[in-house]
Design an enzyme around this catalytic site. Sequence first.
Site, short mmCIF file in Angstrom:
data_model
loop_
_atom_site.label_atom_id
_atom_site.label_comp_id
_atom_site.label_asym_id
_atom_site.label_seq_id
_atom_site.Cartn_x
_atom_site.Cartn_y
_atom_site.Cartn_z
N LYS A 160 -33.57 3.03 49.58
CA LYS A 160 -32.14 3.30 49.78
C LYS A 160 -31.32 2.69 48.62
O LYS A 160 -31.87 1.90 47.82
CB LYS A 160 -31.70 2.72 51.13
CG LYS A 160 -32.40 3.38 52.33
CD LYS A 160 -31.93 2.76 53.65
CE LYS A 160 -32.52 3.48 54.85
NZ LYS A 160 -32.02 2.90 56.13
N TYR A 220 -30.08 12.76 58.65
CA TYR A 220 -29.85 11.86 59.79
C TYR A 220 -29.21 12.57 60.98
O TYR A 220 -28.48 11.95 61.76
CB TYR A 220 -28.95 10.69 59.35
CG TYR A 220 -29.67 9.60 58.58
CD1 TYR A 220 -30.80 8.95 59.11
CD2 TYR A 220 -29.20 9.16 57.34
CE1 TYR A 220 -31.44 7.93 58.41
CE2 TYR A 220 -29.86 8.13 56.63
CZ TYR A 220 -30.97 7.52 57.18
OH TYR A 220 -31.61 6.50 56.51
N ASN A 270 -30.84 -2.09 55.07
CA ASN A 270 -32.27 -2.38 55.29
C ASN A 270 -33.22 -1.75 54.27
O ASN A 270 -34.40 -1.56 54.53
CB ASN A 270 -32.66 -2.08 56.74
CG ASN A 270 -32.50 -0.62 57.11
OD1 ASN A 270 -32.06 0.18 56.29
ND2 ASN A 270 -32.86 -0.27 58.32
N HIS A 312 -36.37 3.69 53.96
CA HIS A 312 -36.50 4.65 55.06
C HIS A 312 -37.95 5.10 55.17
O HIS A 312 -38.62 5.25 54.16
CB HIS A 312 -35.62 5.88 54.80
CG HIS A 312 -35.94 7.03 55.72
ND1 HIS A 312 -35.39 7.13 56.98
CD2 HIS A 312 -36.82 8.07 55.60
CE1 HIS A 312 -35.89 8.21 57.59
NE2 HIS A 312 -36.76 8.79 56.76
N GLU A 314 -38.66 16.07 56.83
CA GLU A 314 -37.95 15.30 55.80
C GLU A 314 -38.53 15.59 54.41
O GLU A 314 -37.77 15.73 53.45
CB GLU A 314 -38.02 13.81 56.13
CG GLU A 314 -37.21 13.48 57.39
CD GLU A 314 -37.43 12.05 57.91
OE1 GLU A 314 -38.20 11.28 57.30
OE2 GLU A 314 -36.82 11.70 58.94
P1 GDP Z 1 -35.10 3.77 61.07
O1 GDP Z 1 -35.88 5.00 61.43
O2 GDP Z 1 -35.91 2.51 61.27
O3 GDP Z 1 -34.49 3.82 59.69
O4 GDP Z 1 -33.91 3.65 62.13
P2 GDP Z 1 -32.96 4.80 62.77
O5 GDP Z 1 -33.51 6.15 62.48
O6 GDP Z 1 -32.71 4.42 64.18
O7 GDP Z 1 -31.60 4.60 61.97
C1 GDP Z 1 -31.46 5.06 60.66
C2 GDP Z 1 -30.74 4.02 59.84
O8 GDP Z 1 -29.43 3.84 60.35
C3 GDP Z 1 -31.36 2.62 59.86
O9 GDP Z 1 -32.43 2.46 58.96
C4 GDP Z 1 -30.18 1.77 59.50
O10 GDP Z 1 -29.93 1.77 58.09
C5 GDP Z 1 -29.04 2.48 60.18
N1 GDP Z 1 -28.78 1.88 61.50
C6 GDP Z 1 -29.51 1.99 62.62
N2 GDP Z 1 -28.98 1.29 63.64
C7 GDP Z 1 -27.86 0.71 63.13
C8 GDP Z 1 -26.84 -0.13 63.67
O11 GDP Z 1 -26.89 -0.52 64.83
N3 GDP Z 1 -25.84 -0.52 62.82
C9 GDP Z 1 -25.78 -0.10 61.53
N4 GDP Z 1 -24.77 -0.53 60.76
N5 GDP Z 1 -26.71 0.69 60.99
C10 GDP Z 1 -27.73 1.10 61.77
MG MG Z 2 -35.25 6.93 61.73
#
Ligand code: GDP
Ligand code: MG
Length: 160
Positions: A20, A60, A123, A126, A137
């Site tokens: 990222k 997303y 974080n 991805h 994807e």
């Molecule tokens: P991943 O698959 O582990 O990347 O997680 P998700 O698909 O649930 O979410 C996608 C991305 O959205 C995450 O990697 C984070 O960068 C962001 N994200 C997820 N949950 C949160 C949250 O509670 N707060 C914020 N600020 N960002 C979030």
């Molecule tokens: Mg995800």
Amino acid sequence: LSTFAKMADQNKERTFIMVKPDGVQRGLVGEIMKRFENRGYKLVACKMCTPTKAHLEEHYRDLKSKGFFAGLIEYMSSGPVVAMVWEGKEAVKMGRMMLGATNPLQSNPGTIRGDFCIDVGRNICHGSDSVESGKRESEHWFKDGEIQEWSPAQSKWVYE
Ligand code: GDP
Ligand code: MG
């Protein structure tokens, strides 16, 4: 299919991994790629690009209803990312394990997030969460000709 062909097929699972904008800014591209390469996974696609908001909203799309969605799109479109496809046995599950939990405060040390970041909204990487999203994807980020078919010289030393 022969037993050999079936086994070779198992080793072709694909996952979409992305460094990222914060990972790029922090100089962690090589570190992240190194972990997949060292493990024995095969790089089949890689490019640096600055994604548009529309491209990220599709990537997303499952998170559209979340309160953090707008901020996520803003962050992810703020600069260049490095998009990759890695191939190998259980690449999706192992990729997620190597990345660590979504929230870095819950990521174990030894994982990428557990070693290099703190906030869930920064974080650094991805990884696809299922074989189907790995395929979706990969196709969303790369055109047909951008994904390479090749045989690493080390394959027979990585797989039984
Ligand atoms: P991943 O698959 O582990 O990347 O997680 P998700 O698909 O649930 O979410 C996608 C991305 O959205 C995450 O990697 C984070 O960068 C962001 N994200 C997820 N949950 C949160 C949250 O509670 N707060 C914020 N600020 N960002 C979030
Ligand atoms: Mg995800």
